[in-house]
Write a protein that holds these residues in place. Structure first.
Motif, PDB file in Angstrom:
ATOM      1  N   SER A 181       0.876  -1.173   0.000  1.00  0.00           N
ATOM      2  CA  SER A 181       0.000   0.000   0.000  1.00  0.00           C
ATOM      3  C   SER A 181       0.915   1.225   0.000  1.00  0.00           C
ATOM      4  CB  SER A 181      -0.909  -0.012   1.232  1.00  0.00           C
ATOM      5  OG  SER A 181      -1.699   1.167   1.284  1.00  0.00           O
ATOM      6  N   GLY A 182       1.265   1.669  -1.202  1.00  0.00           N
ATOM      7  CA  GLY A 182       2.268   2.725  -1.303  1.00  0.00           C
ATOM      8  C   GLY A 182       3.602   2.189  -0.815  1.00  0.00           C
ATOM      9  N   ASN A 183       4.216   2.868   0.115  1.00  0.00           N
ATOM     10  CA  ASN A 183       5.466   2.387   0.706  1.00  0.00           C
ATOM     11  C   ASN A 183       5.240   1.489   1.917  1.00  0.00           C
ATOM     12  OD1 ASN A 183       7.162   3.757  -1.125  1.00  0.00           O
ATOM     13  ND2 ASN A 183       6.987   5.658   0.060  1.00  0.00           N
ATOM     14  N   ASN A 184       4.002   1.256   2.254  1.00  0.00           N
ATOM     15  CA  ASN A 184       3.694   0.444   3.424  1.00  0.00           C
ATOM     16  C   ASN A 184       3.256  -0.961   3.016  1.00  0.00           C
ATOM     17  OD1 ASN A 184       4.196   2.761   4.948  1.00  0.00           O
ATOM     18  ND2 ASN A 184       2.035   3.361   4.957  1.00  0.00           N
ATOM     19  N   GLN A 185       3.060  -1.798   4.031  1.00  0.00           N
ATOM     20  CA  GLN A 185       2.593  -3.163   3.806  1.00  0.00           C
ATOM     21  C   GLN A 185       1.320  -3.378   4.615  1.00  0.00           C
ATOM     22  OE1 GLN A 185       4.614  -5.579   2.085  1.00  0.00           O
ATOM     23  NE2 GLN A 185       6.741  -5.071   2.491  1.00  0.00           N
ATOM     24  N   GLU A 195      -1.697  -2.272   8.983  1.00  0.00           N
ATOM     25  CA  GLU A 195      -0.766  -1.633   8.057  1.00  0.00           C
ATOM     26  C   GLU A 195       0.514  -1.254   8.796  1.00  0.00           C
ATOM     27  OE1 GLU A 195      -0.748   1.852   4.587  1.00  0.00           O
ATOM     28  OE2 GLU A 195      -2.574   1.352   5.705  1.00  0.00           O
ATOM     29  N   SER A 196       1.641  -1.497   8.148  1.00  0.00           N
ATOM     30  CA  SER A 196       2.913  -1.237   8.789  1.00  0.00           C
ATOM     31  C   SER A 196       3.905  -0.673   7.789  1.00  0.00           C
ATOM     32  CB  SER A 196       3.472  -2.528   9.400  1.00  0.00           C
ATOM     33  OG  SER A 196       4.717  -2.297  10.020  1.00  0.00           O
ATOM     34  N   LYS A 197       4.781   0.176   8.284  1.00  0.00           N
ATOM     35  CA  LYS A 197       5.832   0.720   7.430  1.00  0.00           C
ATOM     36  C   LYS A 197       6.909  -0.328   7.140  1.00  0.00           C
ATOM     37  CE  LYS A 197       5.215   5.408   9.289  1.00  0.00           C
ATOM     38  NZ  LYS A 197       4.591   5.946   8.071  1.00  0.00           N
ATOM     39  N   PHE A 198       7.050  -1.302   8.046  1.00  0.00           N
ATOM     40  CA  PHE A 198       8.089  -2.315   7.881  1.00  0.00           C
ATOM     41  C   PHE A 198       7.605  -3.627   8.493  1.00  0.00           C
ATOM     42  CE2 PHE A 198      12.208  -4.345   8.083  1.00  0.00           C
ATOM     43  CZ  PHE A 198      12.928  -3.760   7.049  1.00  0.00           C
ATOM     44  N   VAL A 199       7.888  -4.735   7.807  1.00  0.00           N
ATOM     45  CA  VAL A 199       7.454  -6.062   8.254  1.00  0.00           C
ATOM     46  C   VAL A 199       8.683  -6.937   8.499  1.00  0.00           C
ATOM     47  CG1 VAL A 199       6.259  -8.189   7.583  1.00  0.00           C
ATOM     48  CG2 VAL A 199       5.222  -5.960   7.086  1.00  0.00           C
ATOM     49  N   ILE A 200       8.658  -7.680   9.594  1.00  0.00           N
ATOM     50  CA  ILE A 200       9.734  -8.620   9.911  1.00  0.00           C
ATOM     51  C   ILE A 200       9.115  -9.998  10.109  1.00  0.00           C
ATOM     52  CG2 ILE A 200      11.620  -9.198  11.482  1.00  0.00           C
ATOM     53  CD1 ILE A 200      11.703  -6.184  12.185  1.00  0.00           C
ATOM     54  N   ASN A 201       9.549 -10.920   9.291  1.00  0.00           N
ATOM     55  CA  ASN A 201       9.015 -12.281   9.260  1.00  0.00           C
ATOM     56  C   ASN A 201       9.867 -13.187  10.140  1.00  0.00           C
ATOM     57  OD1 ASN A 201       8.350 -14.943   8.552  1.00  0.00           O
ATOM     58  ND2 ASN A 201       9.173 -14.772   6.470  1.00  0.00           N
TER      59      ASN A 201
END
Length: 408
Positions: A181-185, A195-201
């Protein structure tokens, strides 16, 4: 539905995911941090079913992430337990050669311990018996820094500290889809969207699948191996004082059946290592068609199976024959008899495997678009969790809108 917005979203509530969230909270005190876990409790899978050992790092290639993280992690884990009153014990362990052919490998292990800056000591059979009176061997080494702890308790403390930092912890929340979603996820789950700016799996047994949901090809597939254990009956616990390990086969990715004193006083014997027919398959009868089909159609698995056919057959025999399992244990402690052992819980190891049949031997951490994916974090991940969390937090690109606190 309106998405909740976060600075960091961590997928997976095992020890690595929780440590990462805690480290991010220390590094970015103003950040909005989310942890999503599909189960009803933290540390439900690998973390909650492991042997509870604080590993020293003696087995790992000098200079590898495993060696560094484990050596540093064993110290930081002990310090963490001391600080927060978590039961633990630095009991040490012995690694023993049960025949003359194993002595060169034991010598190599001793040298590796020195290369990894560990305190290790060569000991004679008589000196082994002073530590473990019931062990039969021709030579041994003592590793002083090995300990034991309950990692579920560690994880509960991590979760408590994350909440104190202001983090948002969500159990029973399974990630179904990840969309840009744009620069987000946007993480679509069974309990709404986030919604998050950065995701860590840090999804462990499902880390490769989460990576693919996030548009990242991990170049390795998770193949689940079940480790089955027996437990010494209470009246036979005197046979084991600390931890007793055989000399591992350097060509086989598992350490062999061994005796582990647990922090609650019980003694576990094992594990063997057999292919699990389900990624979360803790019983022999557990089966999942998708999980099974993925392994059976993966060329890397068949290449691995061909290379380790003899060892694999022995592991399967031990899985179905208590007598064979006991025979392996008797190489270490001849007094152990079948009636001294009762089955206990199994664990499942998420092992990343390459297309060419090679096991991913080290931690595998892959960067994606506004994301980091921990696609292989086998043992000693629990021991190393504080160091892994700090390392991942340091790899997150600088967030210009957040104030940074440098953590050592």
């Amino acid at each position: 539905m309106t998405n909740d917005m976060y600075d960091f979203a961590i997928v997976g509530g095992g020890i690595v995911g929780l440590s990462t969230a805690m480290s991010l909270g220390k590094r970015y005190p103003q950040a909005r941090i989310l942890v999503l876990e599909k189960e009803s409790n933290w540390a439900f899978h690998q973390t909650g079913n492991n042997s509870g050992v604080i590993h020293s790092g003696i087995y790992y290639k000098p200079g590898s992430f495993k060696a560094k993280f484990c050596r540093d992690g064993s110290r930081s884990m002990v310090e963490f337990c001391q600080e927060h009153g978590i039961d633990h014990e630095i009991c040490g362990k012995v690694i023993v050669a049960t025949d003359e052919q194993e002595i060169p490998r034991l010598e190599n292990l001793y040298k590796r311990g020195l290369e990894n800056n560990l305190t290790v000591q060569k000991i004679s059979p008589e000196e082994v018996k002073e530590i473990e009176p019931h062990v039969s061997c021709v030579a041994g080494i003592r590793v002083f820094s090995t300990g034991i702890v309950n990692y579920k308790q560690v994880c509960l403390k991590y979760a408590q500290l994350i909440q104190q930092q202001g983090g948002d912890l969500r159990l029973n929340t399974k990630v179904l889809k990840i969309a840009a979603s744009g620069n987000n996820q946007v993480l679509e789950t069974n309990n709404g969207n986030f919604e998050s700016k950065f995701v860590i799996n840090c999804a462990g047994l499902h880390s490769d699948r989460i990576a693919k949901l996030g548009g990242v090809e991990p170049k390795a597939k998770i193949v689940p191996f079940r480790g089955e254990y027996y437990e010494l009956t209470p009246e036979k616990r005197y046979l084991v004082k600390t931890l007793i390990y055989p000399v591992p086969n350097p060509d086989f990715p598992f350490l062999g059946v061994h005796f582990t004193k647990m922090i609650d006083g019980s003694v576990h014997a094992g594990p063997n290592a057999v292919l699990s027919l389900k990624r979360e398959g803790y019983k022999k009868t557990d089966f999942d068609l998708r999980d099974f089909a993925e392994v059976m159609t993966y060329p890397g698995f068949w290449k691995l199976a061909a290379k380790h056919a003899d060892e694999g057959i022995q592991e399967i025999i031990r899985s179905f024959s208590k007598a064979a399992f006991v025979k392996s244990l008797q190489k270490l402690i001849p007094e152990v008899q079948a009636e001294d052992l009762v089955p206990t819980h199994a664990g499942v190891r998420a092992q990343a495997l390459m297309d060419d049949g090679k096991l991913v031997d080290d931690f595998l951490i892959i960067s994606g678009q506004n994301s980091i994916h921990v696609c292989n974090a086998p043992s000693p991940a629990a021991t190393s969790s504080l160091e892994i969390g700090k390392a991942i937090a340091s790899q997150v690109p600088q967030q210009s809108h957040l104030e940074t606190v440098v953590i050592s």
